[in-house]
Write a protein that holds these residues in place. Structure first.
Motif, short mmCIF file in Angstrom:
data_model
loop_
_atom_site.label_atom_id
_atom_site.label_comp_id
_atom_site.label_asym_id
_atom_site.label_seq_id
_atom_site.Cartn_x
_atom_site.Cartn_y
_atom_site.Cartn_z
N LYS A 9 9.24 7.42 -1.50
CA LYS A 9 7.99 7.95 -2.66
C LYS A 9 8.55 9.01 -3.01
N TRP A 40 8.38 1.16 -8.33
CA TRP A 40 7.14 0.87 -9.13
C TRP A 40 6.52 2.14 -9.07
N THR A 41 6.19 2.32 -10.12
CA THR A 41 5.07 3.32 -10.47
C THR A 41 4.05 4.05 -10.11
N SER A 42 2.97 5.22 -10.18
CA SER A 42 2.02 5.11 -9.71
C SER A 42 1.19 6.06 -10.87
N PRO A 43 0.70 6.19 -12.23
CA PRO A 43 1.39 7.77 -12.42
C PRO A 43 -0.75 8.62 -12.06
N LYS A 77 0.94 0.63 -11.01
CA LYS A 77 1.23 0.93 -12.24
C LYS A 77 2.31 -0.04 -13.05
N ARG A 134 10.75 3.72 -4.20
CA ARG A 134 11.52 2.51 -3.99
C ARG A 134 11.43 1.87 -3.17
N ILE A 170 6.22 8.17 -8.32
CA ILE A 170 7.55 6.88 -8.46
C ILE A 170 7.79 6.23 -7.09
#
Length: 177
Positions: free
Chosen positions: A175, A155-158, A142, A165, A163
């Motif tokens: 993750k 990075w994120t994936s809500p 996202k 790296r 979250i």
């Protein structure tokens, strides 16, 4: 004005021609400082590029335009010269016309698409190269950020509550699933 006094009547009444007036209107350059254009009604003065025509006390003068007073002339430093100007850049920048480009590697635009972070780098000669910087495989990305100091993507994936790296140097990915 280029159609006046050209020995060809362009107006129906031939008012753009007048052999006597046309031949004598620019005698002694018509008292013009730069360029004299003959017309049937007398001389018309023009200035070379970089100069403005003014008439203080009804005497034509060509005054230098200060192009550096315009914000769009140069991106960093501007030096006004007679009839023109010169742009220059601060140390560490390369001059490209009136613009300055930061030295070093060409810039890279990073963007996220589905489960990848891609990078586009403009190469000399206006060619582009797209590189995949990171893939999270089945996890949609996202948003992301990059730290040039640690050489890591965050990075994120809500949707999946993840979250991540990724270290560019080592290739190690973490993750918090």
């Amino acid at each position: 004005l280029h159609l006046a006094c050209n020995n060809h009547p362009d107006c129906l009444d031939s008012s753009d021609e007048g052999p006597a007036q046309c031949s004598s209107s620019c005698t002694d350059n018509g008292e013009c400082p730069h360029i004299c254009l003959p017309t049937p009604r007398g001389p018309v003065c023009q200035c070379h590029p970089g100069y403005n025509l003014t008439r203080p006390a009804d005497v034509p003068l060509c005054l230098d335009i200060d192009e550096c007073a315009l914000l769009s002339s140069c991106s960093q430093h501007c030096t006004n010269t007679k009839g023109s100007y010169k742009c220059s850049c601060t140390a560490g920048y390369t001059e490209e016309g009136s613009h300055c480009r930061a030295g070093g590697e060409p810039p890279k635009l990073l963007y996220a698409v589905h489960h990848n972070i891609n990078g586009v780098m403009m190469r000399p000669g206006s060619s582009y190269r797209v590189d995949m910087e990171l893939t999270s495989h089945a996890v949609p990305i996202k948003s992301f950020d990059y730290s040039p100091t640690s050489q890591e993507f965050f990075w994120t994936s809500p949707a999946l509550g993840v979250i991540g790296r990724y270290n560019v140097d080592t290739g190690v990915q973490y993750k918090n699933e």
